[in-house]
Design a protein around this motif. Structure first.
Motif, mmCIF file in Angstrom:
data_model
loop_
_atom_site.group_PDB
_atom_site.id
_atom_site.type_symbol
_atom_site.label_atom_id
_atom_site.label_comp_id
_atom_site.label_asym_id
_atom_site.label_seq_id
_atom_site.Cartn_x
_atom_site.Cartn_y
_atom_site.Cartn_z
ATOM 1 N N MET A 56 -7.741 -4.263 7.889
ATOM 2 C CA MET A 56 -7.437 -3.587 6.615
ATOM 3 C C MET A 56 -6.097 -2.874 6.664
ATOM 4 N N SER A 59 -3.254 -5.492 6.776
ATOM 5 C CA SER A 59 -3.105 -6.135 5.463
ATOM 6 C C SER A 59 -2.453 -5.202 4.460
ATOM 7 N N SER A 60 -2.843 -3.943 4.479
ATOM 8 C CA SER A 60 -2.262 -2.962 3.548
ATOM 9 C C SER A 60 -0.775 -2.771 3.804
ATOM 10 N N SER A 97 -2.423 -11.604 2.618
ATOM 11 C CA SER A 97 -2.867 -10.314 3.174
ATOM 12 C C SER A 97 -4.005 -9.732 2.353
ATOM 13 N N MET A 98 -3.961 -9.926 1.041
ATOM 14 C CA MET A 98 -5.017 -9.414 0.181
ATOM 15 C C MET A 98 -6.363 -10.078 0.490
ATOM 16 N N PHE A 101 -7.734 -8.654 3.628
ATOM 17 C CA PHE A 101 -8.276 -7.327 3.344
ATOM 18 C C PHE A 101 -9.674 -7.441 2.733
#
Length: 313
Positions: A56, A59-60, A97-98, A101
């Motif tokens: 997470m 990814s953020s 990346s989303m 996540f």
């Protein structure tokens, strides 16, 4: 992601994640070779969801770099809120990346409130969706597909396909250590190849002979001055990939042999110690329990003590 840092950062994250998965799968199989069952992610003793938090966080940071920090105006949109051509690749990378996540979020939620029977399959299914989107976006990438960068991306797609395939196969074969081993190694290989791409494409001293770094539409692209130079550069990329494939194979199998020696010996030692304790307990019990010969001797000694029996009486 179209920079050295933009490739090395995600590459390090994939490498760490793949190495963590590889370590835990080998350890789990070494400790339970007969009853091995794969796991999509591994908790830790101090912080159960550390692996998911790591995904997470990474990814953020990636989304923020692509959509906010990376663009010169810190805004990926035009004044009319449309996506400009030079920011299409930013949205593609942010979408990958989303999805990662989302995978981490659902893996955490399923572990907390989901039924145990569906956790493993659903978690791997979401992971396979993340790999599928990663493969799709790199295959339909808005960046150049014909140049040296395109060759790097094409070879990257092969590694992502292995990650996707083993994840899907793993849903039906949770007891297969080989499937988990290859999946972990492919994630690690993704990280290594991202790092290689970052340095080889955006380090001037590592640019192939006859090629140069050119600034196009706000980002740097590797170009070659002739078809011969382009062909040579692509061939060098293929050679690099084959060398790193051998290196990753040696690393994975060597890592396996080391961990099996460490954790396998612990299992053998504990099993041998348990068997010795059981044998000692059996010996103690046999010493406490009189044998048939001892019982017979005791009867003879009792007969001798009372003397012969007078049959005439």
């Amino acid at each position: 992601m179209g920079t050295l840092v933009g490739h090395v950062g995600p590459g390090v994250a994939f490498f760490v994640l793949g190495l963590w998965q590889l370590f835990n799968h080998i350890k789990l199989h070494s400790l339970n070779p007969r009853n091995y069952t794969s796991s999509p992610w591994f908790p830790t003793s101090k912080l159960r969801y550390m692996e998911l938090y790591f995904i997470m966080l990474g990814s953020s940071i990636s989304i923020a770099m692509e959509l906010i920090i990376g663009p010169a105006a810190h805004n990926p949109f035009d004044n009319d809120w449309t996506i400009p051509s030079n920011h299409l690749h930013n949205f593609e990378h942010a979408s990958i990346s989303m999805t990662l996540f989302v995978y981490a979020i659902f893996a955490l939620v399923l572990d907390k409130i989901g039924p145990k029977s569906a956790q493993y399959g659903l978690t791997l299914l979401i992971a396979s969706i993340a790999f599928a989107q990663q493969l799709l976006l790199f295959h339909l990438h808005s960046a150049d597909h014909m140049g040296v960068e395109g060759q790097y991306h094409w070879l990257l797609q092969l590694v992502i396909f292995v990650s996707l395939s083993t994840t899907l196969i793993g849903i039906a074969t949770p007891q297969s250590f080989l499937v988990s081993f290859v999946r972990s190694l492919s994630i690690l290989f993704q990280g290594v190849w991202f790092i290689v791409m970052g340095y080889m494409l955006w380090t001037p001293s590592l640019v192939p002979k006859g090629c140069f770094i050119n600034n196009e539409e706000g980002h740097q692209v590797l170009r070659c001055r002739s078809e011969e130079a382009l062909h040579r550069a692509k061939s060098l990329v293929n050679i690099e990939f084959s060398w790193f494939l051998v290196l990753i194979t040696v690393l994975g199998v060597g890592f396996y042999l080391v961990l099996v020696r460490i954790y396998g010996e612990k299992v053998e030692y504990s099993t041998l110690r348990k068997e010795e304790e059981e044998e000692e307990e059996a010996d103690v019990e046999s010493q406490k329990k009189p044998s048939k010969l001892d019982v017979a001797r005791s009867f003879i000694q009792m007969g001798q003590a009372f003397g012969p029996i007078d049959m005439e009486r």
